[in-house]
Design a protein around this motif. Structure first.
Motif, PDB file in Angstrom:
ATOM      1  N   SER A   1       1.113  -1.663   0.314  1.00 49.53           N
ATOM      2  CA  SER A   1       0.566  -0.422  -0.371  1.00 49.53           C
ATOM      3  C   SER A   1       0.686   0.974   0.405  1.00 49.53           C
ATOM      4  N   SER A   2       2.612   1.177   0.479  1.00 45.30           N
ATOM      5  CA  SER A   2       2.959   2.546  -0.055  1.00 45.30           C
ATOM      6  C   SER A   2       3.225   2.883  -0.786  1.00 45.30           C
ATOM      7  N   LEU A   3       3.520   2.019  -2.157  1.00 43.33           N
ATOM      8  CA  LEU A   3       4.365   1.461  -2.862  1.00 43.33           C
ATOM      9  C   LEU A   3       3.345   2.838  -4.136  1.00 43.33           C
ATOM     10  N   PHE A   4       3.602   4.106  -3.956  1.00 46.53           N
ATOM     11  CA  PHE A   4       2.973   5.225  -4.265  1.00 46.53           C
ATOM     12  C   PHE A   4       3.545   5.112  -6.064  1.00 46.53           C
ATOM     13  N   THR A   5       4.562   4.934  -6.262  1.00 45.96           N
ATOM     14  CA  THR A   5       5.196   4.680  -7.234  1.00 45.96           C
ATOM     15  C   THR A   5       4.729   4.310  -8.758  1.00 45.96           C
ATOM     16  N   LEU A   6       3.967   2.882  -7.731  1.00 46.95           N
ATOM     17  CA  LEU A   6       3.774   1.864  -8.953  1.00 46.95           C
ATOM     18  C   LEU A   6       2.840   1.827  -9.651  1.00 46.95           C
ATOM     19  N   SER A   7       3.060   1.823 -10.890  1.00 47.12           N
ATOM     20  CA  SER A   7       1.660   1.580 -12.332  1.00 47.12           C
ATOM     21  C   SER A   7       1.743   0.862 -12.733  1.00 47.12           C
ATOM     22  N   TYR A   8       2.386  -0.903 -12.787  1.00 50.27           N
ATOM     23  CA  TYR A   8       2.321  -1.543 -13.692  1.00 50.27           C
ATOM     24  C   TYR A   8       2.203  -2.467 -12.036  1.00 50.27           C
ATOM     25  N   LEU A   9       1.490  -3.674 -12.566  1.00 52.55           N
ATOM     26  CA  LEU A   9       1.806  -4.391 -11.083  1.00 52.55           C
ATOM     27  C   LEU A   9       0.668  -5.870 -11.628  1.00 52.55           C
ATOM     28  N   ASN A  10       1.488  -7.179 -11.597  1.00 47.23           N
ATOM     29  CA  ASN A  10       0.563  -8.231 -11.930  1.00 47.23           C
ATOM     30  C   ASN A  10       1.139  -9.701 -11.124  1.00 47.23           C
ATOM     31  N   LEU A  11       0.943  -9.969 -10.299  1.00 40.94           N
ATOM     32  CA  LEU A  11       0.364 -11.128  -9.728  1.00 40.94           C
ATOM     33  C   LEU A  11      -0.108 -12.544  -9.783  1.00 40.94           C
ATOM     34  N   SER A  12      -0.992 -11.925 -11.199  1.00 35.25           N
ATOM     35  CA  SER A  12      -1.818 -13.717 -11.087  1.00 35.25           C
ATOM     36  C   SER A  12      -1.343 -14.522 -11.860  1.00 35.25           C
ATOM     37  N   ASP A  13      -1.823 -15.601 -11.521  1.00 30.80           N
ATOM     38  CA  ASP A  13      -1.845 -17.109 -11.502  1.00 30.80           C
ATOM     39  C   ASP A  13      -0.581 -17.904 -10.787  1.00 30.80           C
ATOM     40  N   ASN A  14      -1.360 -17.084  -9.542  1.00 32.80           N
ATOM     41  CA  ASN A  14      -0.056 -17.580  -7.929  1.00 32.80           C
ATOM     42  C   ASN A  14      -1.198 -18.723  -7.251  1.00 32.80           C
ATOM     43  N   ASN A  15      -0.733 -18.853  -6.381  1.00 34.71           N
ATOM     44  CA  ASN A  15      -1.361 -19.631  -4.801  1.00 34.71           C
ATOM     45  C   ASN A  15      -2.187 -18.390  -4.147  1.00 34.71           C
ATOM     46  N   LEU A  16      -2.219 -16.909  -4.453  1.00 39.67           N
ATOM     47  CA  LEU A  16      -1.693 -15.832  -3.087  1.00 39.67           C
ATOM     48  C   LEU A  16      -3.583 -15.989  -2.364  1.00 39.67           C
ATOM     49  N   SER A  17      -3.568 -15.832  -1.481  1.00 41.61           N
ATOM     50  CA  SER A  17      -4.936 -15.343  -0.434  1.00 41.61           C
ATOM     51  C   SER A  17      -5.343 -14.135   0.016  1.00 41.61           C
ATOM     52  N   GLY A  18      -6.311 -14.046   0.447  1.00 42.31           N
ATOM     53  CA  GLY A  18      -6.998 -13.120   1.000  1.00 42.31           C
ATOM     54  C   GLY A  18      -6.703 -12.388   0.712  1.00 42.31           C
TER      55      GLY A  18
END
Length: 632
Positions: free
Chosen positions: A514-531
């Motif tokens: 949440s503190s990554l204010f410069t982030l403009s591209y993110l891809n966390l897809s196709d893992n086993n993340l939860s919550g």
């Protein structure tokens, strides 16, 4: 006021953020010899009253915002060149590069008989340049006019009146000598033999060989031309030269070549790279990218101990990582991307290049484990190992890349400029970030990137990654990584692009995201993340596809299932009858709810067996829901 100082000879106001137009009062400084106003934000037309300064020798107006025509400098009363008044030309150095000048070059330039250096590169000039533009330029030593849309049209037997050492006309159209059409097509055949051109090597009064030659972005074809041994910078890129390099590189000369910069990129060169680099010991920059060269890197390249930048991207080169580069210890850049190299990376790769900044090996066939010695490359800013067959774990020591920790390197920025001409031939690199390929040059010194995607790496993400507080782009997608995302990833405050998709990572997304204010591209897809997806302005603004293929919930994954994922339409037309119907509807609903509530609640209150059965049903339903839905 400075304009009242009529005896002033030297005026320098460079890099001072001066805006607006040049005052016409500058013509009052009649004894001015040196006028330096470059690196400002001056705009408008070039002041024609400068022509009144008959003693002016140095005029530097580069790196501003001037528009209009160059001819504005040369009005009818100009004292720059010979006129009826008997005044002789005094201007020797004219710098107008990096502005927004338009139209064409005035023929008045050809009358500046003592002009030695003329820089008009990086403007918006167009039109035809003929012999008359150079008629009186007998003293011209440097002519820099690349990055314009000019056309050179001269006769085939024309011998220029000057013996220039530096000619930079990259991007020009050079038309056939006898063409009558001002819009004639560029030369499409073989380039003249540069090594014997009379206007480059003198006419018997002594040799005046060229130092810099920029002929890129034309349509020259055929074999590469031979060049004088005195040339130090040669750019023949973005043409259609074909055949091999042997004749160009291996032609014997008396003594070795002085060539320092060689760019033959983006041509149609083929065959093997010849093994005769001993003739080019001073070479610092070698660009052979985007050709059809085959085979391996020859052994004689080990003599290139001064080499600083090597770019062989997008050829068909093969073999092991070239051992001949082991002696090139001054390298800042190695780009072997998109070839067919194989085998393991040698351990000496991390030990022989103390100033290596860019290591780009993507899209080859390298395999094996990544050597721990890579972590000794403290100045490394861009590490691209993507799309190979590397196995094993990510080295635990990646936090030792000092330049990625500080966001800057120990190598000075000026070391990434490879020309004696300021602002020309700066280092560049192709970088995959934010899902696309970009070319970085002007801001390259500020960019940091690590890409190990599309390999067979295993294990977890090293915690030492968090030390790379200056890293801007990070990609380890399409591997076999397991474990959790490091909790303190939010400490990497300048991250702009993160891609860790298509792995087997599990656990929750760290709240520090949440503190990554410069982030403009993110891809966390196709893992086993939860919550639950952490709440922040950045994370909730990404497309849902950035999180798909996991067991995540929360915005932006939330949809209105009751309406089939669509937002209900609450619009309706109101009239008096509608209002009455709505009122009775809510009254009826309230009565029905009260009767139902007390009917059910009363039964459960007075009937113990029903009450126990009801609560067992609720417990069972809750357990089934937890088993099928993500825990948030």
């Amino acid at each position: 006021m400075v304009f009242d100082l009529s005896n002033l000879e030297y005026l320098a106001l460079t890099n001072s953020s001066i805006e607006g137009a040049i005052s016409s009062k500058i013509g009052n400084i009649t004894n001015l010899k040196y006028l330096y106003l470059f690196d400002n934000m001056l705009s408008g037309k070039l002041p024609n009253l400068i022509g009144k300064l008959k003693k002016l020798e140095y005029l530097y107006l580069s790196n501003n915002l001037f528009d209009g025509e160059v001819s504005e400098l040369f009005n009818g009363r100009s004292n720059f060149f010979k006129a009826e008044m008997g005044n002789s030309s005094s201007l020797s150095y004219l710098y107008l590069g990096y502005n927004k000048l338009t139209v064409t070059l005035p023929k008045s330039l050809g009358q500046l008989s003592v002009l030695e250096e003329l820089y008009i590169h990086h403007n918006r000039l167009e039109g035809v340049v003929t012999e008359s533009h150079f008629s009186e330029l007998t003293q011209l030593k440097i002519f820099s006019a690349y990055r314009n849309s000019l056309t050179l049209k001269v006769s085939g037997n024309w011998i220029p009146p000057f013996q220039s050492r530096d000619i930079e006309i990259g991007g020009w159209n050079i038309v056939a000598p006898n063409s009558e059409d001002d819009n004639a097509k560029p030369i499409c055949c073989e380039i003249p033999i540069i090594s014997t051109a009379s206007w480059l090597v003198g006419n018997g009064d002594g040799l005046h060989n060229p130092g810099f030659m920029y002929l890129g972005f034309n349509k020259f074809s055929g074999p590469l031309p031979l060049i004088p041994t005195t040339v130090t910078e040669l750019d023949l890129s973005n043409n259609s030269f074909s055949k091999g390099l042997s004749n160009f590189l291996c032609e014997s000369k008396d003594g070795s070549y002085n060539l320092d910069y060689l760019n033959l990129g983006e041509n149609d060169l083929s065959e093997e790279i010849p093994d005769c680099w001993m003739n080019w010991p001073r070479l610092r920059v070698l660009i052979l990218r985007d050709n059809n060269l085959i085979s391996g890197i020859p052994r004689s390249m080990k003599v290139l101990s001064n080499m600083q930048s090597l770019d062989f991207r997008r050829n068909r080169l093969n073999g092991l990582f070239p051992s001949s580069l082991g002696n090139c210890t001054k390298l800042h850049k190695i780009d072997l991307a998109e070839n067919e190299f194989v085998g393991k990376l040698p351990s000496w790769l991390g030990l022989r290049f103390p100033t290596l900044i860019f290591l780009i090996l993507r899209s080859n066939k390298f395999d094996g484990e990544l050597p721990q010695e890579l972590c000794h490359l403290k100045d490394l800013q861009i590490l691209d190992l993507a799309n190979n067959a590397f196995v094993g774990i990510i080295p635990r020591c990646i936090g030792n890349f000092s330049a990625m920790v500080k966001g800057k390197k120990d190598v000075e920025d000026y070391e990434l400029y490879y020309s004696f001409i300021v602002g020309v031939q700066r280092e560049s690199a192709m970088v995959m970030t934010k899902g696309n390929m970009y070319q970085y040059d002007t801001i390259l010194a500020l960019f940091t990137s690590m890409d190990m995607s599309s390999n067979n790496l295993s294990g977890d993400i090293p915690v030492s990654l968090i030390r790379l507080a200056g890293l801007r782009s990070f990609n380890i997608s399409k591997n076999n990584l397991i474990g959790r995302i490091p909790n303190d990833v939010g400490d990497m405050k300048v991250l702009e692009s993160v891609d860790i998709s298509e792995n087997q990572l599990y656990g929750q997304i760290p709240r520090s995201f949440s503190s990554l204010f410069t982030l403009s591209y993110l891809n966390l897809s196709d893992n086993n993340l939860s919550g639950m997806i952490p709440l922040s302005t950045q994370l909730q603004s990404f497309d849902p596809t950035s999180f798909q293929g996991n067991k995540l919930c929360g915005i932006p994954l939330l949809v209105n299932y009751s309406s089939g994922g669509k937002t209900p339409n609450h619009e309706y037309e109101e009239d008096e009858s509608d209002k009455d119907e709505v009122d009775w509807f809510y009254i009826s609903m309230a009565i029905g709810f009260s009767l139902s509530f007390w009917g059910v609640s009363g039964s459960l209150l007075f009937k113990r067996s029903w009450r126990h059965a009801y609560f067992r049903f609720l417990d069972h339903s809750w357990e089934m829901l937890l088993a099928k839905a993500p825990i948030c």
